[in-house]
Design a protein around this motif. Structure first.
Motif, PDB file in Angstrom:
ATOM      1  N   ASP A  46      29.063  19.707 -20.765  1.00 23.21           N
ATOM      2  CA  ASP A  46      28.677  21.028 -20.308  1.00 23.21           C
ATOM      3  C   ASP A  46      29.850  21.750 -19.651  1.00 23.21           C
ATOM      4  N   ARG A  85      29.386  29.325 -13.660  1.00 22.99           N
ATOM      5  CA  ARG A  85      28.451  28.201 -13.603  1.00 22.99           C
ATOM      6  C   ARG A  85      29.095  26.924 -14.115  1.00 22.99           C
ATOM      7  N   ARG A  86      29.889  27.043 -15.206  1.00 19.75           N
ATOM      8  CA  ARG A  86      30.422  25.834 -15.819  1.00 19.75           C
ATOM      9  C   ARG A  86      31.810  25.507 -15.351  1.00 19.75           C
ATOM     10  N   HIS A 132      26.443  26.584  -8.062  1.00 17.95           N
ATOM     11  CA  HIS A 132      25.011  26.331  -8.231  1.00 17.95           C
ATOM     12  C   HIS A 132      24.271  27.621  -8.535  1.00 17.95           C
ATOM     13  N   PHE A 133      23.081  27.442  -9.059  1.00 24.23           N
ATOM     14  CA  PHE A 133      22.301  28.586  -9.506  1.00 24.23           C
ATOM     15  C   PHE A 133      22.096  29.649  -8.420  1.00 24.23           C
TER      16      PHE A 133
END
Lengths: 562, 228
Positions: free
Chosen positions: B63, B191-192, B197-198
């Motif tokens: 990911d 995000r990656r 974090h979300f």
């Protein structure tokens, strides 16, 4: 909490599958997908009726909040599941709860992982005696009580340990989980338990013919070796009964193997027939043995010289007991006892004789030999137990796992029985001849005993839950068929005073839930957010007057109509 | 109480669109047709993007953040801009002022985006017993997306529909439009690549969407002054 990668991953999937979304949408509307924080196997307490009286846990489905032992005193637990790890279990507490019929939503007992036959492996158990006594006491209490809520057993693992730590923390803060305060919810979605209709008992018998010379007009005498193979315990899905009576079965199989080697050659075939019996229905007053014996024809029954029943010979040190129902002065009993004692002396172990009279009017049959005695057949039971077990005691319970059995003890037991049998058959009583000597081709095979013991320690064998063509029963039959001339299988119904209910294992789902107050609060916040957004947009695009006019219109309409 | 939670998250995700439509003069001028057409154009561009992504993109096992793949995704993301151009210029609208046209198109665009990307996970996930904060964060993301779509539509209408613009502002307009168009790549990088974090990512989205909205509002009013 779910990890944050999940929405991102799902989004990627959607970006490449959007055309299927519409279809999925319709399908998903009907399907409820599993989304629990954790899910694992749990095993239910047995539920049975004895002479109409209900015993055990009467319910299976569970859908309640969870609490630990640190719950605030005085709180109502009728809609709560109590989680008790075995090391924190206080028997008096549980006994009080059950005997005083205090309301409880459910009980979950966590057993140490080392006792699991699936994942425990062969690790050593710490504080063996203490755990054995605690489990025995707990089992005795639960089996003989009528519990109106579900009781489950589970093995400790990481997920439930973290959940339990969290629950303890919440409980210590004085906030037990209810619908309004959030917390953990334990759900076991299973159907209402139903009666097991006509449970079957399967008796397996193996026949090894002796050498019939032309001069023998009458039938050869027979010696019977019997062991019951089924178990009964608090958690039927966990009742593997390694000692009671896995050790007996293994010993019987090994003895049959040794004698099949001897009987395969006509020169060494004895003048006795050997009858091997693997009976079922042991915990229920040896019901299966009784039916098996009743099915014999008169001649066969009369030809049985004597029968040796094997019951729990897996965890003894130096002393075995021979239990008889005929008085010790009886010539046949004396013969059996002397034969066994002589061999015992050579093997450096002791055998003692215990006499218990049978009462014909009492339906309780505590030892297997009593069923033989009631039909006038001489019999004795060889066991490590010195005290007569009560009904449903020592039948393979929670603590009777592989770690509590010693295979050397079984090897010695097999040597004892086989040697004394051989001396009787070949007429070598009193002579110091070792037929099954170590290092010979007739030596007792510890590897065989070990492998069968391992198999048995992973197979729960409660009779009402074994079907007619259960693979394990078929395997036993096949194994015995390899050692004897003829194998017969007899199916009987387990009738009498016992009725059993199904649903012995299920899957537990743990959910972390938010309380109702949280949802209401969120609704309030969102409602006010939307109202604020609305007013903001109206003010910026249309002006403040428009906003006020929105609220003034209805009254002016009323004025008009009035 | 799980349908309750679903209902809460649903009004958070889709409520602002309805509120926006009813609160602004859009409802008075009955621009619902424009919004619906914009939503259909979004569906079309999403289909084209899907085909392009499936053809050109490699599925990576880990990911992590692969710059080449992300660049490819950003280029394909410009198909979004093309779709928006199509919606703003080619669709025949009734006599609606430019002011309302971009709002209607942006609203339709954002609503279709929310429904496509957020309705299914919401239906599947929020109805279960297990509680997570994810769906509330997703709703906030939907709000940010609404603001971003409207600002992108505003900048788009400035770029393609308004003929006389002050010379100095043109590069700023294009720059802002570029930033807003590449927002998806920026958030996926955060995000990656950076491992945010979300909640943090959603906070960033909200902040940038509000600032972009403010900037585009200023630009729009600045461009409006010479003509009026």
């Amino acid at each position: 909490m779910a990890n944050s990668k999940k929405p991102g991953g799902l989004r990627e999937m959607l970006e490449s599958m959007y055309s299927v979304i519409a279809l999925l949408f319709i399908l998903v509307a009907c399907v409820e997908l599993c989304d629990a924080a954790a899910a694992f196997d749990v095993y239910r307490l047995i539920q049975y009726d004895m002479s109409g009286s209900p015993f055990g846990s009467r319910f299976a489905a569970l859908n309640h909040h969870a609490a630990s032992l640190h719950f605030p005193p005085g709180v109502d637990l009728s809609r709560t599941v109590l989680i008790i790890p075995l090391r924190e279990l206080n028997i008096t507490f549980v006994r009080e709860y059950i005997n005083q019929k205090k309301p409880l939503g459910g009980l979950l007992v966590l057993l140490p992982e080392v006792l699991s036959f699936k994942t425990g492996g062969n690790n050593q158990v710490h504080e063996k005696e203490k755990m054995k006594n605690l489990l025995a006491e707990l089992e005795r209490l639960l089996i003989h009580s009528n519990i109106p809520y579900p009781v489950y057993f589970a093995f400790e693992n990481d997920e439930i340990d973290t959940a339990l730590a969290d629950i303890k923390k919440n409980d210590l803060m004085g906030q037990p989980a209810t619908a309004t305060t959030g917390g953990y919810k334990f759900v076991i979605p299973t159907a209402e338990p139903k009666k097991v209709a006509s449970p079957t008992m399967t008796n397996i018998q193996g026949w090894l013919s002796g050498l019939k010379t032309d001069g023998d007009a009458n039938q050869l005498p027979t010696i019977a070796i019997v062991a019951s193979y089924d178990t009964f315990g608090a958690a039927p899905a966990l009742s593997v009964g390694s000692d009671s009576n896995g050790s007996g079965i293994v010993a019987l199989l090994e003895i049959s193997r040794l004698f099949s080697l001897l009987y395969s050659n006509p020169k060494t075939r004895g003048r006795y027939n050997l009858l091997f019996g693997l009976t079922s229905g042991g915990p229920y007053n040896y019901n299966g043995t009784q039916k098996w014996l009743r099915s014999f024809d008169q001649r066969l029954r009369e030809s049985i010289d004597y029968a040796i029943c094997l019951n729990s010979i897996g965890s003894w040190d130096n002393e075995l007991w021979i239990h008889v129902s005929k008085p010790p002065e009886n010539a046949y009993i004396k013969q059996i006892f002397e034969g066994l004692s002589n061999v015992a002396e050579e093997l450096d172990l002791k055998v003692g004789l215990k006499h218990k009279k049978i009462n014909i009017s009492n339906p309780r049959v505590a030892w297997e030999h009593e069923q033989f005695s009631r039909l006038r057949v001489t019999a004795a039971t060889l066991s490590e137990l010195s005290v007569t077990p009560e009904l449903l005691e020592s039948t393979g319970g929670l603590f009777d796992t592989r770690q509590y059995v010693n295979e050397t003890a079984i090897v010695r037991g097999v040597k004892l029985v086989a040697e004394s049998l051989a001396r009787h058959i070949y007429g070598h009583q009193g002579k110091n001849i070792q037929i099954f000597a170590d290092e010979s081709s007739l030596a007792v095979n510890p590897a065989y005993i070990r492998s069968w013991l391992d198999v048995l320690s992973q197979t729960p064998r409660v009779a009402p839950f074994l079907s007619k063509d259960d693979p394990f029963v078929m395997a036993l039959k096949k194994e015995l068929a390899g050692h004897v001339d003829e194998v017969n299988v007899q199916h009987e119904t387990l009738e009498g005073i016992f009725t059993f209910y199904d649903s012995t294992s299920a899957r537990l789902n743990i959910y972390q839930v938010a309380s109702v107050t949280f949802d209401l609060l969120l609704l309030l916040v969102l409602g006010s957010y939307l109202i604020v957004l609305f007013s903001f947009l109206v003010i910026t695009t249309r002006g403040l007057d428009d906003l006020i006019s929105l609220f003034r219109r209805p009254p002016s309409r009323k004025l008009k109509t009035a | 109480m799980t349908m309750f939670h679903f209902f809460n998250c649903a009004i958070l995700t889709f409520g602002p669109h309805a509120v926006y439509y009813s609160a602004t003069p859009l409802s008075e001028y009955d621009t619902l047709g424009t919004s619906v057409k914009a939503a259909l154009v979004y569906l079309g561009t999403a289909l084209v993007k899907l085909v392009c992504l499936a053809t050109f993109l490699k599925v990576s096992e880990n990911d992590g953040f692969d710059p080449y793949q992300e660049l490819l995704k950003a280029v394909i993301g410009f198909i979004d801009v093309a779709g928006l151009y199509f919606a703003l210029t080619q669709l025949t609208h009734r006599n609606i002022s430019q002011n309302h046209k971009f709002q209607a198109v942006g609203l339709g665009w954002a609503f279709a985006d929310s429904v496509l990307h957020r309705l299914a996970p919401l239906w599947v996930g929020a109805r279960g017993l297990e509680f997570t904060w994810d769906f509330i964060l997703q709703g906030l993301e939907a709000n940010a997306n609404l603001v971003l779509s409207i600002s992108l539509a505003a900048l788009g209408s400035l770029m393609w529909l308004r003929k006389n613009k002050p010379k100095t502002l043109i590069p700023i307009i294009y720059a802002c439009a570029g930033i807003v168009a590449t927002m998806p790549s920026i958030t996926s990088y955060l995000r990656r690549g950076l491992g945010w974090h979300f909640p943090k990512v959603v906070g960033f989205e909200l902040f940038t969407s509000l600032s972009m909205a403010f900037i585009s509002w200023q630009l729009f009013s600045a461009c409006q002054r010479p003509s009026s």
